[in-house]
Design a protein around this motif. Structure first.
Motif, PDB file in Angstrom:
ATOM      1  N   ARG A 179       0.843  -1.189   0.000  1.00 18.70           N
ATOM      2  CA  ARG A 179       0.000   0.000   0.000  1.00 18.70           C
ATOM      3  C   ARG A 179       0.882   1.245   0.000  1.00 18.70           C
ATOM      4  O   ARG A 179       2.112   1.152   0.052  1.00 18.70           O
ATOM      5  N   GLU A 180       0.249   2.385  -0.004  1.00 19.72           N
ATOM      6  CA  GLU A 180       0.996   3.635  -0.081  1.00 19.72           C
ATOM      7  C   GLU A 180       1.931   3.823   1.105  1.00 19.72           C
ATOM      8  O   GLU A 180       3.001   4.419   0.980  1.00 19.72           O
ATOM      9  N   HIS A 181       1.562   3.278   2.270  1.00 19.55           N
ATOM     10  CA  HIS A 181       2.346   3.544   3.471  1.00 19.55           C
ATOM     11  C   HIS A 181       2.955   2.292   4.103  1.00 19.55           C
ATOM     12  O   HIS A 181       3.538   2.382   5.187  1.00 19.55           O
ATOM     13  N   GLY A 182       2.825   1.128   3.449  1.00 19.09           N
ATOM     14  CA  GLY A 182       3.401  -0.060   4.056  1.00 19.09           C
ATOM     15  C   GLY A 182       3.161  -1.321   3.253  1.00 19.09           C
ATOM     16  O   GLY A 182       2.548  -1.285   2.175  1.00 19.09           O
ATOM     17  N   PHE A 183       3.625  -2.448   3.800  1.00 13.52           N
ATOM     18  CA  PHE A 183       3.504  -3.743   3.130  1.00 13.52           C
ATOM     19  C   PHE A 183       3.808  -4.835   4.141  1.00 13.52           C
ATOM     20  O   PHE A 183       4.217  -4.567   5.281  1.00 13.52           O
ATOM     21  N   VAL A 184       3.626  -6.108   3.715  1.00 11.88           N
ATOM     22  CA  VAL A 184       3.861  -7.261   4.583  1.00 11.88           C
ATOM     23  C   VAL A 184       4.826  -8.204   3.870  1.00 11.88           C
ATOM     24  O   VAL A 184       4.599  -8.579   2.715  1.00 11.88           O
ATOM     25  N   VAL A 185       5.894  -8.609   4.557  1.00 10.50           N
ATOM     26  CA  VAL A 185       6.880  -9.531   3.995  1.00 10.50           C
ATOM     27  C   VAL A 185       6.613 -10.933   4.547  1.00 10.50           C
ATOM     28  O   VAL A 185       6.540 -11.121   5.761  1.00 10.50           O
TER      29      VAL A 185
END
Length: 287
Positions: free
Chosen positions: A271-277
């Protein structure tokens, strides 16, 4: 390889069929009704024919079909190198609503393809049912972290930069709202290539074909997709020796397992402000 009633057309897909069609639709909203004109995505049967024998028919968007044929051939291990493809021709038949991609490959790869088809014909089970099928699936997974291949690390800022610009690069989806996108992004977060299709697997195959035909280094970039992450997308990306696969939506458990096995960094919910690894976070720069 050309019949009298079959016509070769531009492989970009512009002559093969439209990517969007204008239709009249009735909109009901907030108690009011209106008739408007809208653009709707086209879906076309595309047959992949190797040395005169049909191998698969995919529902696809009739655009960038040379890239699709090449990428499918690589990601499905029909060929190992683009040099094993001698020719690709796109044909339409007025008697059939669809497109044929006539792909001429080396005799050795064609013999291997015919042997694979014979083995599939003798298997009465479903594709991934049972222990033996799952073991076979795992054995097909390559490892992208090969020795001597200096894969770049991706910064968080570069990933978010690419995520913010992918939607604007989807020309057909901006008209129709119905297409998936696969983008090839450099480590600075700049999108180099975008391919679109009604099928997420097709979009990725088109992208992999475009990357391969341009002889771009797969160790200095990553794939960003607008879709969810299924195990097939992980397989295709690993076979292209790409170490990072990211997407706007979620992965499946099998996608995570296979990415872990292959040495791939799998990233979801970008997303614009983050992500999940989900696997191999060492592919990301520590910031």
């Amino acid at each position: 390889m050309q019949d009298d009633d079959v016509n070769p057309v531009d492989s970009s897909g512009e002559s093969a069929g439209m990517q969007a069609r204008t239709v009249e639709r009735h909109v009901f909203l907030a108690g009011a009704a209106a008739v408007v004109v809208d653009q709707i995505a086209e879906e076309t049967p595309v047959a992949l024919v190797y040395n005169g024998i049909s191998h698969a028919v995919m529902m696809a968007t009739a655009r960038d079909l040379d890239d699709f044929a090449l990428g499918f051939s690589l990601s499905e291990s029909i060929i190992d190198d683009i040099a094993e493809v001698y020719d690709i021709e796109l044909h339409t038949n007025p008697d059939v609503h669809g497109i044929e991609m006539q792909i001429r490959i080396s005799s050795g790869r064609f013999a291997a393809l015919k042997e694979r088809r014979r083995n599939l014909a003798g298997n009465t089970g479903c594709g991934l049912c049972g222990k033996e099928s799952l073991q076979a699936l795992q054995m097909q997974m390559p490892t992208v972290a090969t020795s001597g291949m200096p894969f770049d690390q991706l910064s968080k800022a570069s990933l978010l930069k690419a995520a913010q610009s992918l939607n604007d690069r989807q020309a057909i989806n901006l008209q129709t709202g119905a297409l998936h996108a696969a983008g090839w992004v450099d480590m600075a977060g700049d999108i180099q290539i975008v391919r679109e299709d009604v099928g997420r697997h097709n979009a990725l195959d088109k992208l992999l074909g475009a990357v391969a035909s341009r002889k771009m280094s797969t160790s200095h970039g990553f794939v960003l997709m607008s879709s969810r992450l299924s195990y097939e997308l992980v397989q295709k990306t690993a076979r292209a020796n790409i170490a990072i696969l990211a997407a706007f939506s979620a992965p499946t458990t099998l996608a995570i397992d296979l990415a872990t096995q292959a040495g791939m960094c799998l990233i979801g919910f970008v997303r614009e402000h983050g992500f999940v690894v989900y696997s191999h976070p060492e592919r990301l720069l520590a910031e």
